[in-house]
Scaffold this motif. Sequence first.
Motif, PDB file in Angstrom:
ATOM      1  N   ARG A 171       0.837  -1.202   0.000  1.00 23.52           N
ATOM      2  CA  ARG A 171       0.000   0.000   0.000  1.00 23.52           C
ATOM      3  C   ARG A 171       0.872   1.253   0.000  1.00 23.52           C
ATOM      4  NH1 ARG A 171      -2.110  -0.133   4.982  1.00 23.52           N
ATOM      5  NH2 ARG A 171      -0.478   1.295   5.608  1.00 23.52           N
ATOM      6  N   ASP A 172       1.909   1.262   0.828  1.00 24.28           N
ATOM      7  CA  ASP A 172       2.804   2.413   0.884  1.00 24.28           C
ATOM      8  C   ASP A 172       3.563   2.592  -0.433  1.00 24.28           C
ATOM      9  OD1 ASP A 172       1.938   2.943   3.418  1.00 24.28           O
ATOM     10  OD2 ASP A 172       3.757   2.195   4.419  1.00 24.28           O
ATOM     11  N   SER A 173       3.920   1.485  -1.073  1.00 27.98           N
ATOM     12  CA  SER A 173       4.586   1.560  -2.367  1.00 27.98           C
ATOM     13  C   SER A 173       3.661   2.194  -3.409  1.00 27.98           C
ATOM     14  CB  SER A 173       5.017   0.165  -2.825  1.00 27.98           C
ATOM     15  OG  SER A 173       5.607   0.230  -4.103  1.00 27.98           O
ATOM     16  N   LEU A 174       2.396   1.793  -3.385  1.00 25.53           N
ATOM     17  CA  LEU A 174       1.430   2.381  -4.321  1.00 25.53           C
ATOM     18  C   LEU A 174       1.226   3.865  -4.031  1.00 25.53           C
ATOM     19  CD1 LEU A 174      -1.250  -0.450  -4.552  1.00 25.53           C
ATOM     20  CD2 LEU A 174       0.355   0.280  -6.326  1.00 25.53           C
ATOM     21  N   PHE A 175       1.183   4.233  -2.757  1.00 27.68           N
ATOM     22  CA  PHE A 175       1.033   5.637  -2.381  1.00 27.68           C
ATOM     23  C   PHE A 175       2.218   6.454  -2.894  1.00 27.68           C
ATOM     24  CE2 PHE A 175       2.083   9.078   0.556  1.00 27.68           C
ATOM     25  CZ  PHE A 175       0.962   9.870   0.410  1.00 27.68           C
ATOM     26  N   ALA A 176       3.434   5.957  -2.688  1.00 29.01           N
ATOM     27  CA  ALA A 176       4.630   6.674  -3.136  1.00 29.01           C
ATOM     28  C   ALA A 176       4.657   6.784  -4.659  1.00 29.01           C
ATOM     29  CB  ALA A 176       5.894   5.979  -2.622  1.00 29.01           C
ATOM     30  N   THR A 177       4.247   5.726  -5.350  1.00 32.26           N
ATOM     31  CA  THR A 177       4.192   5.760  -6.811  1.00 32.26           C
ATOM     32  C   THR A 177       3.179   6.792  -7.285  1.00 32.26           C
ATOM     33  OG1 THR A 177       4.859   3.439  -6.982  1.00 32.26           O
ATOM     34  CG2 THR A 177       3.715   4.388  -8.890  1.00 32.26           C
ATOM     35  N   ASP A 178       2.005   6.816  -6.657  1.00 32.07           N
ATOM     36  CA  ASP A 178       0.976   7.785  -7.014  1.00 32.07           C
ATOM     37  C   ASP A 178       1.464   9.212  -6.763  1.00 32.07           C
ATOM     38  OD1 ASP A 178      -1.714   8.542  -7.850  1.00 32.07           O
ATOM     39  OD2 ASP A 178      -2.042   9.063  -5.746  1.00 32.07           O
ATOM     40  N   ALA A 179       2.099   9.438  -5.620  1.00 32.20           N
ATOM     41  CA  ALA A 179       2.622  10.768  -5.305  1.00 32.20           C
ATOM     42  C   ALA A 179       3.691  11.182  -6.318  1.00 32.20           C
ATOM     43  CB  ALA A 179       3.194  10.786  -3.883  1.00 32.20           C
ATOM     44  N   SER A 180       4.525  10.235  -6.727  1.00 33.40           N
ATOM     45  CA  SER A 180       5.556  10.520  -7.722  1.00 33.40           C
ATOM     46  C   SER A 180       4.927  10.891  -9.068  1.00 33.40           C
ATOM     47  CB  SER A 180       6.480   9.316  -7.889  1.00 33.40           C
ATOM     48  OG  SER A 180       7.397   9.533  -8.938  1.00 33.40           O
ATOM     49  N   GLU A 181       3.877  10.170  -9.464  1.00 35.24           N
ATOM     50  CA  GLU A 181       3.200  10.485 -10.721  1.00 35.24           C
ATOM     51  C   GLU A 181       2.570  11.872 -10.664  1.00 35.24           C
ATOM     52  OE1 GLU A 181       0.558   7.185 -11.281  1.00 35.24           O
ATOM     53  OE2 GLU A 181       2.185   5.848 -11.892  1.00 35.24           O
ATOM     54  N   SER A 233       3.555  15.202 -12.922  1.00 27.72           N
ATOM     55  CA  SER A 233       2.549  16.027 -13.580  1.00 27.72           C
ATOM     56  C   SER A 233       2.781  17.505 -13.286  1.00 27.72           C
ATOM     57  CB  SER A 233       1.159  15.579 -13.126  1.00 27.72           C
ATOM     58  OG  SER A 233       0.211  16.552 -13.329  1.00 27.72           O
ATOM     59  N   VAL A 234       3.078  17.824 -12.033  1.00 31.68           N
ATOM     60  CA  VAL A 234       3.350  19.217 -11.656  1.00 31.68           C
ATOM     61  C   VAL A 234       4.627  19.706 -12.343  1.00 31.68           C
ATOM     62  CG1 VAL A 234       4.025  20.715  -9.731  1.00 31.68           C
ATOM     63  CG2 VAL A 234       2.128  19.111  -9.459  1.00 31.68           C
ATOM     64  N   LEU A 235       5.648  18.862 -12.341  1.00 29.19           N
ATOM     65  CA  LEU A 235       6.935  19.267 -12.915  1.00 29.19           C
ATOM     66  C   LEU A 235       6.872  19.426 -14.436  1.00 29.19           C
ATOM     67  CD1 LEU A 235       9.305  17.067 -10.755  1.00 29.19           C
ATOM     68  CD2 LEU A 235       9.175  19.567 -10.751  1.00 29.19           C
ATOM     69  N   SER A 236       5.933  18.762 -15.082  1.00 31.33           N
ATOM     70  CA  SER A 236       5.854  18.861 -16.538  1.00 31.33           C
ATOM     71  C   SER A 236       4.903  19.958 -17.003  1.00 31.33           C
ATOM     72  CB  SER A 236       5.435  17.514 -17.133  1.00 31.33           C
ATOM     73  OG  SER A 236       4.122  17.190 -16.722  1.00 31.33           O
ATOM     74  N   MET A 237       4.336  20.711 -16.064  1.00 32.36           N
ATOM     75  CA  MET A 237       3.484  21.832 -16.445  1.00 32.36           C
ATOM     76  C   MET A 237       4.313  22.871 -17.197  1.00 32.36           C
ATOM     77  SD  MET A 237       1.164  22.616 -13.140  1.00 32.36           S
ATOM     78  CE  MET A 237      -0.235  21.628 -12.722  1.00 32.36           C
ATOM     79  N   PRO A 238       3.675  23.544 -18.138  1.00 29.65           N
ATOM     80  CA  PRO A 238       4.433  24.566 -18.862  1.00 29.65           C
ATOM     81  C   PRO A 238       4.858  25.704 -17.932  1.00 29.65           C
ATOM     82  CG  PRO A 238       2.113  24.559 -19.517  1.00 29.65           C
ATOM     83  CD  PRO A 238       2.314  23.424 -18.568  1.00 29.65           C
ATOM     84  N   GLU A 239       6.011  26.272 -18.244  1.00 29.44           N
ATOM     85  CA  GLU A 239       6.506  27.382 -17.434  1.00 29.44           C
ATOM     86  C   GLU A 239       5.616  28.594 -17.616  1.00 29.44           C
ATOM     87  OE1 GLU A 239      10.605  28.564 -17.577  1.00 29.44           O
ATOM     88  OE2 GLU A 239      11.219  26.502 -17.943  1.00 29.44           O
TER      89      GLU A 239
END
Length: 86
Positions: A59-69, A73-79
């Motif tokens: 469950r924690d692995s899935l949570f960390a994966t979801d948070a990373s995704e 998404s935030v990091l790939s937003m246009p500047e």
Amino acid sequence: MNKSNNKLLQIADTLEHINEHLVLLAIDTEHYAMALQAVQTDDAISKGVIQAVIAALFRDSLFATDASEQMNSVLSMPEMEVTQHE
């Protein structure tokens, strides 16, 4: 480069660093869960505890994966240009 853009770059670098940690956390917790699956015992209570820990790790692995995704998404937003209003 102005102060706002420098601040944005610092924030982006920090978020990327946090994202790297989330990815490693997801990998590690999944590996710990898989390692526990190899544990063999005839004791019913021990089996129950091991299964509970395995479930929590996955469950924690899935949570960390979801948070990373989400972080990706935030990091790939246009500047965007940031302007300060006073």
